[in-house]
Design a protein around this motif. Structure first.
Motif, PDB file in Angstrom:
ATOM      1  N   CYS A  98     -14.529 -85.420  23.242  1.00  0.00           N
ATOM      2  CA  CYS A  98     -14.272 -86.870  23.285  1.00  0.00           C
ATOM      3  C   CYS A  98     -14.836 -87.439  21.935  1.00  0.00           C
ATOM      4  CB  CYS A  98     -15.500 -87.571  24.351  1.00  0.00           C
ATOM      5  SG  CYS A  98     -14.921 -87.020  26.067  1.00  0.00           S
ATOM      6  N   ILE A  99     -15.632 -86.847  21.271  1.00  0.00           N
ATOM      7  CA  ILE A  99     -15.965 -87.374  19.948  1.00  0.00           C
ATOM      8  C   ILE A  99     -14.593 -86.923  19.091  1.00  0.00           C
ATOM      9  CG2 ILE A  99     -17.263 -86.924  17.804  1.00  0.00           C
ATOM     10  CD1 ILE A  99     -19.618 -86.592  19.706  1.00  0.00           C
ATOM     11  N   ALA A 100     -14.183 -85.946  19.011  1.00  0.00           N
ATOM     12  CA  ALA A 100     -12.960 -85.795  18.290  1.00  0.00           C
ATOM     13  C   ALA A 100     -11.787 -86.752  18.725  1.00  0.00           C
ATOM     14  CB  ALA A 100     -12.512 -84.256  18.585  1.00  0.00           C
ATOM     15  N   GLY A 101     -11.606 -86.810  19.926  1.00  0.00           N
ATOM     16  CA  GLY A 101     -10.702 -87.981  20.384  1.00  0.00           C
ATOM     17  C   GLY A 101     -10.809 -89.340  19.859  1.00  0.00           C
ATOM     18  N   LEU A 102     -12.039 -89.670  19.955  1.00  0.00           N
ATOM     19  CA  LEU A 102     -12.517 -90.967  19.445  1.00  0.00           C
ATOM     20  C   LEU A 102     -12.047 -91.200  17.838  1.00  0.00           C
ATOM     21  CD1 LEU A 102     -13.761 -93.755  19.722  1.00  0.00           C
ATOM     22  CD2 LEU A 102     -16.169 -92.617  19.429  1.00  0.00           C
ATOM     23  N   ARG A 103     -12.748 -90.226  16.912  1.00  0.00           N
ATOM     24  CA  ARG A 103     -12.695 -90.061  15.646  1.00  0.00           C
ATOM     25  C   ARG A 103     -10.982 -90.229  15.307  1.00  0.00           C
ATOM     26  NH1 ARG A 103     -14.030 -85.849  13.142  1.00  0.00           N
ATOM     27  NH2 ARG A 103     -13.792 -86.746  11.129  1.00  0.00           N
ATOM     28  N   MET A 104     -10.200 -89.458  16.151  1.00  0.00           N
ATOM     29  CA  MET A 104      -8.855 -89.381  15.935  1.00  0.00           C
ATOM     30  C   MET A 104      -8.234 -91.069  16.299  1.00  0.00           C
ATOM     31  SD  MET A 104      -6.106 -86.840  16.947  1.00  0.00           S
ATOM     32  CE  MET A 104      -4.125 -86.927  16.480  1.00  0.00           C
ATOM     33  N   LEU A 105      -8.496 -91.467  17.358  1.00  0.00           N
ATOM     34  CA  LEU A 105      -8.032 -92.678  17.405  1.00  0.00           C
ATOM     35  C   LEU A 105      -8.414 -93.732  16.536  1.00  0.00           C
ATOM     36  CD1 LEU A 105      -6.990 -91.513  19.974  1.00  0.00           C
ATOM     37  CD2 LEU A 105      -7.749 -93.667  21.254  1.00  0.00           C
ATOM     38  N   LEU A 106      -9.799 -93.831  15.955  1.00  0.00           N
ATOM     39  CA  LEU A 106     -10.124 -94.747  15.185  1.00  0.00           C
ATOM     40  C   LEU A 106      -9.578 -94.421  13.792  1.00  0.00           C
ATOM     41  CD1 LEU A 106     -14.040 -94.867  15.975  1.00  0.00           C
ATOM     42  CD2 LEU A 106     -12.191 -96.594  16.754  1.00  0.00           C
ATOM     43  N   GLY A 107      -9.409 -93.388  13.369  1.00  0.00           N
ATOM     44  CA  GLY A 107      -8.764 -93.232  11.990  1.00  0.00           C
ATOM     45  C   GLY A 107      -9.983 -93.377  10.682  1.00  0.00           C
ATOM     46  N   PRO A 108      -9.861 -92.816   9.737  1.00  0.00           N
ATOM     47  CA  PRO A 108     -10.569 -92.696   8.781  1.00  0.00           C
ATOM     48  C   PRO A 108     -11.199 -94.092   8.237  1.00  0.00           C
ATOM     49  CG  PRO A 108      -8.450 -92.089   7.813  1.00  0.00           C
ATOM     50  CD  PRO A 108      -8.290 -92.197   9.302  1.00  0.00           C
ATOM     51  N   GLU A 109     -10.340 -94.825   8.414  1.00  0.00           N
ATOM     52  CA  GLU A 109     -11.111 -96.442   8.154  1.00  0.00           C
ATOM     53  C   GLU A 109     -12.132 -96.910   8.972  1.00  0.00           C
ATOM     54  OE1 GLU A 109      -7.319 -96.822  10.772  1.00  0.00           O
ATOM     55  OE2 GLU A 109      -7.985 -95.367   9.208  1.00  0.00           O
ATOM     56  N   ASN A 110     -12.050 -96.248   9.898  1.00  0.00           N
ATOM     57  CA  ASN A 110     -13.170 -96.453  11.069  1.00  0.00           C
ATOM     58  C   ASN A 110     -14.182 -95.629  11.468  1.00  0.00           C
ATOM     59  OD1 ASN A 110     -12.369 -99.511  11.882  1.00  0.00           O
ATOM     60  ND2 ASN A 110     -10.734 -98.436  12.186  1.00  0.00           N
ATOM     61  N   THR A 138     -24.719 -95.985  21.207  1.00  0.00           N
ATOM     62  CA  THR A 138     -23.929 -97.158  20.465  1.00  0.00           C
ATOM     63  C   THR A 138     -23.615 -96.606  19.204  1.00  0.00           C
ATOM     64  OG1 THR A 138     -25.052 -98.902  21.925  1.00  0.00           O
ATOM     65  CG2 THR A 138     -23.886 -99.516  19.759  1.00  0.00           C
ATOM     66  N   VAL A 139     -22.178 -97.060  18.835  1.00  0.00           N
ATOM     67  CA  VAL A 139     -21.868 -96.139  17.428  1.00  0.00           C
ATOM     68  C   VAL A 139     -21.225 -97.523  16.497  1.00  0.00           C
ATOM     69  CG1 VAL A 139     -20.093 -94.612  16.542  1.00  0.00           C
ATOM     70  CG2 VAL A 139     -20.993 -94.141  18.744  1.00  0.00           C
ATOM     71  N   LYS A 140     -21.632 -97.351  15.180  1.00  0.00           N
ATOM     72  CA  LYS A 140     -21.196 -98.414  14.299  1.00  0.00           C
ATOM     73  C   LYS A 140     -20.514 -97.721  13.390  1.00  0.00           C
ATOM     74  CE  LYS A 140     -22.610-102.289  11.632  1.00  0.00           C
ATOM     75  NZ  LYS A 140     -23.683-103.020  10.914  1.00  0.00           N
ATOM     76  N   THR A 141     -19.120 -98.303  12.987  1.00  0.00           N
ATOM     77  CA  THR A 141     -18.256 -97.686  11.932  1.00  0.00           C
ATOM     78  C   THR A 141     -18.404 -98.155  10.551  1.00  0.00           C
ATOM     79  OG1 THR A 141     -16.506 -99.205  11.982  1.00  0.00           O
ATOM     80  CG2 THR A 141     -16.469 -97.446  13.949  1.00  0.00           C
ATOM     81  N   LYS A 142     -17.744 -97.706   9.607  1.00  0.00           N
ATOM     82  CA  LYS A 142     -17.983 -98.151   8.287  1.00  0.00           C
ATOM     83  C   LYS A 142     -17.330 -99.463   8.028  1.00  0.00           C
ATOM     84  CE  LYS A 142     -14.182 -95.779   5.899  1.00  0.00           C
ATOM     85  NZ  LYS A 142     -13.779 -94.781   4.691  1.00  0.00           N
ATOM     86  N   SER A 143     -16.229 -99.836   9.062  1.00  0.00           N
ATOM     87  CA  SER A 143     -15.731-101.061   8.970  1.00  0.00           C
ATOM     88  C   SER A 143     -16.584-102.146   9.691  1.00  0.00           C
ATOM     89  CB  SER A 143     -14.297-100.982   9.499  1.00  0.00           C
ATOM     90  OG  SER A 143     -14.422-100.676  11.078  1.00  0.00           O
ATOM     91  N   GLY A 144     -17.853-101.744  10.037  1.00  0.00           N
ATOM     92  CA  GLY A 144     -18.748-102.314  10.798  1.00  0.00           C
ATOM     93  C   GLY A 144     -18.307-102.766  12.217  1.00  0.00           C
ATOM     94  N   VAL A 145     -17.389-102.145  12.830  1.00  0.00           N
ATOM     95  CA  VAL A 145     -17.125-102.308  14.174  1.00  0.00           C
ATOM     96  C   VAL A 145     -17.981-101.268  14.960  1.00  0.00           C
ATOM     97  CG1 VAL A 145     -15.151-101.879  15.979  1.00  0.00           C
ATOM     98  CG2 VAL A 145     -14.656-102.781  13.724  1.00  0.00           C
ATOM     99  N   THR A 146     -18.567-102.137  16.490  1.00  0.00           N
ATOM    100  CA  THR A 146     -19.296-101.274  17.104  1.00  0.00           C
ATOM    101  C   THR A 146     -18.495-100.786  18.581  1.00  0.00           C
ATOM    102  OG1 THR A 146     -20.388-103.188  18.067  1.00  0.00           O
ATOM    103  CG2 THR A 146     -21.433-102.168  16.053  1.00  0.00           C
ATOM    104  N   GLY A 147     -19.289 -99.790  19.005  1.00  0.00           N
ATOM    105  CA  GLY A 147     -18.824 -99.362  20.465  1.00  0.00           C
ATOM    106  C   GLY A 147     -19.725 -98.664  21.138  1.00  0.00           C
ATOM    107  N   SER A 148     -19.066 -98.103  22.279  1.00  0.00           N
ATOM    108  CA  SER A 148     -20.153 -97.211  23.120  1.00  0.00           C
ATOM    109  C   SER A 148     -19.510 -95.960  23.500  1.00  0.00           C
ATOM    110  CB  SER A 148     -20.382 -98.033  24.603  1.00  0.00           C
ATOM    111  OG  SER A 148     -19.080 -98.185  25.078  1.00  0.00           O
ATOM    112  N   PHE A 149     -20.388 -94.969  23.632  1.00  0.00           N
ATOM    113  CA  PHE A 149     -20.010 -93.570  23.804  1.00  0.00           C
ATOM    114  C   PHE A 149     -20.901 -92.883  24.985  1.00  0.00           C
ATOM    115  CE2 PHE A 149     -20.243 -89.010  23.242  1.00  0.00           C
ATOM    116  CZ  PHE A 149     -19.061 -88.644  23.034  1.00  0.00           C
TER     117      PHE A 149
END
Length: 365
Positions: free
Chosen positions: A195-207, A232-243
């Motif tokens: 699921c982490i691999a899938g999430l990272r792929m959907l978000l892309g390197p910019e997130n 709770t996860v935060k991306t380098k673009s500042g977006v947050t989400g849940s896992f």
């Protein structure tokens, strides 16, 4: 160009996925199989009757080292219990064999980092390639979902939910090394990392994820050491989400969703259970409309990833989805989510610094 390969391992996933995947890939020819015991190798079925079998108890000239010395075997797929993987990977690479190793790359971040550093220091990486298999990156539905996310503009948020009950008697839990895991995370590591691999792929390197705050728990006695993770996860673009991942709950759901400026994308199951796992669907909601696309023929994605690996062997151009650095980033996120709040970077784990408490902020590091 046809590449001679050997499969290292004879477990459930080899039988159901790796073996058929190699057999249908025209640019690969299966030469041999290694297993820890000759009986387990033979149990793979009649399809391997013409192959050379190697094992610890197969007698002189039939050890793993003997297999690696074969000049007609140029590459190996390694699918052994998690704790055994690094040693077998190193020996294959030292013998000059290209490697496609099953995920996770190792039992923990420290072991994975050491393995990657060893590879870069001791192996000619331009001639001998090391890849890590992650079938979620090759699901047609995940690839399609990523394309839809890119069309819908800036990411605003995301959620991952994989929840079900792994019961005693199931085909995976009844393997001894999964039933009594000697590695962190249990099923949360072994299955949740998809699921982490899938999430990272959907978000892309910019997130890319840069911060995780998480709680883990063991809800079922037969699923040590933990079977549930909420983060709770935060991306380098500042977006947050849940896992949220649990293999010890009465919930039964799977969904990977991303909200964007112009709409939202949902990737879920196409009416299949966790144990069956065949088929995905993508729902796109935008401008008041909803469209659902099903991918019933994607199966487990292993045929696609083995085909991509074979193409890389032929062209000399490694598929970026199979680079070990990607596998390490998956492992970083799940490992430190299990252990404590952790700040992630896009570099190797040696560059990471733990946050001791959830209240720690990025500017304190």
């Amino acid at each position: 160009m046809v590449v001679g390969v050997a499969i290292i391992g004879s477990g459930i996933f080899v039988s159901k996925e790796h073996l058929p995947a190699v057999q249908v890939t025209s640019s690969l020819t299966l030469k041999a199989i290694y297993s820890r015991s000759l009986s387990s190798a033979r149990n793979l079925g009649s399809d391997i009757s013409s192959l050379d079998l190697y094992s610890n108890d197969a007698g002189a000239g039939r050890t793993y080292q003997d297999l690696l010395e074969r000049t007609d075997v140029e590459a190996v797929i390694i699918a052994l219990p998690i704790l055994m993987q690094p040693e077998f990977i190193k020996r294959a690479l030292e013998a000059g064999k290209h490697v496609l190793a099953e995920k996770p790359i190792a039992k923990d971040v420290a072991t994975a980092t050491e393995l990657l550093e060893w590879y870069e220091k001791n192996i000619n990486t331009s001639k001998v390639t090391f890849c890590v298999a992650e079938n979620y990156r090759f699901f047609d539905s995940v690839i399609f979902a990523r394309e839809q996310v890119e069309k819908l503009g800036r990411v605003l948020g995301f959620n991952v939910r994989l929840q079900n009950m792994v019961k005693l008697g199931g085909r995976y839990i009844e393997t001894e090394w999964r039933k009594k895991p000697e590695y962190q995370g249990g099923f949360v590591l072994d299955a949740g990392i998809h699921c982490i691999a899938g999430l990272r792929m959907l978000l892309g390197p910019e997130n890319a994820p840069v911060r995780v705050a998480a709680f883990s728990e063991q809800l079922q006695n037969h699923l040590p050491p933990v079977d549930t993770l909420n983060a709770t996860v935060k991306t380098k673009s500042g977006v947050t989400g849940s896992f949220a991942v649990s293999f010890g709950t009465t919930y039964d759901e799977y969904e990977l969703s991303v909200a964007c400026e112009k709409g939202a994308v949902y990737r879920d199951r196409a009416g299949t259970s966790f144990e069956v796992g065949i088929g995905g669907a993508v729902v796109v909601r935008s401008e008041g409309k909803q469209e659902r696309t099903e991918f019933m023929n994607e199966e487990f994605g292993v045929k696609q990833e083995v085909k991509a690996w074979a193409k890389a062997l032929e062209t000399g151009l490694q598929d970026p989805r199979q680079k070990p650095e990607e596998a390490l980033r998956d492992l970083e996120m799940v490992s430190w989510s299990i252990l404590f709040d952790f700040c992630l970077t896009n570099r190797y784990a040696s560059s990471l610094k733990p946050c001791c408490v959830v209240e720690s902020r990025m500017d304190s590091l």
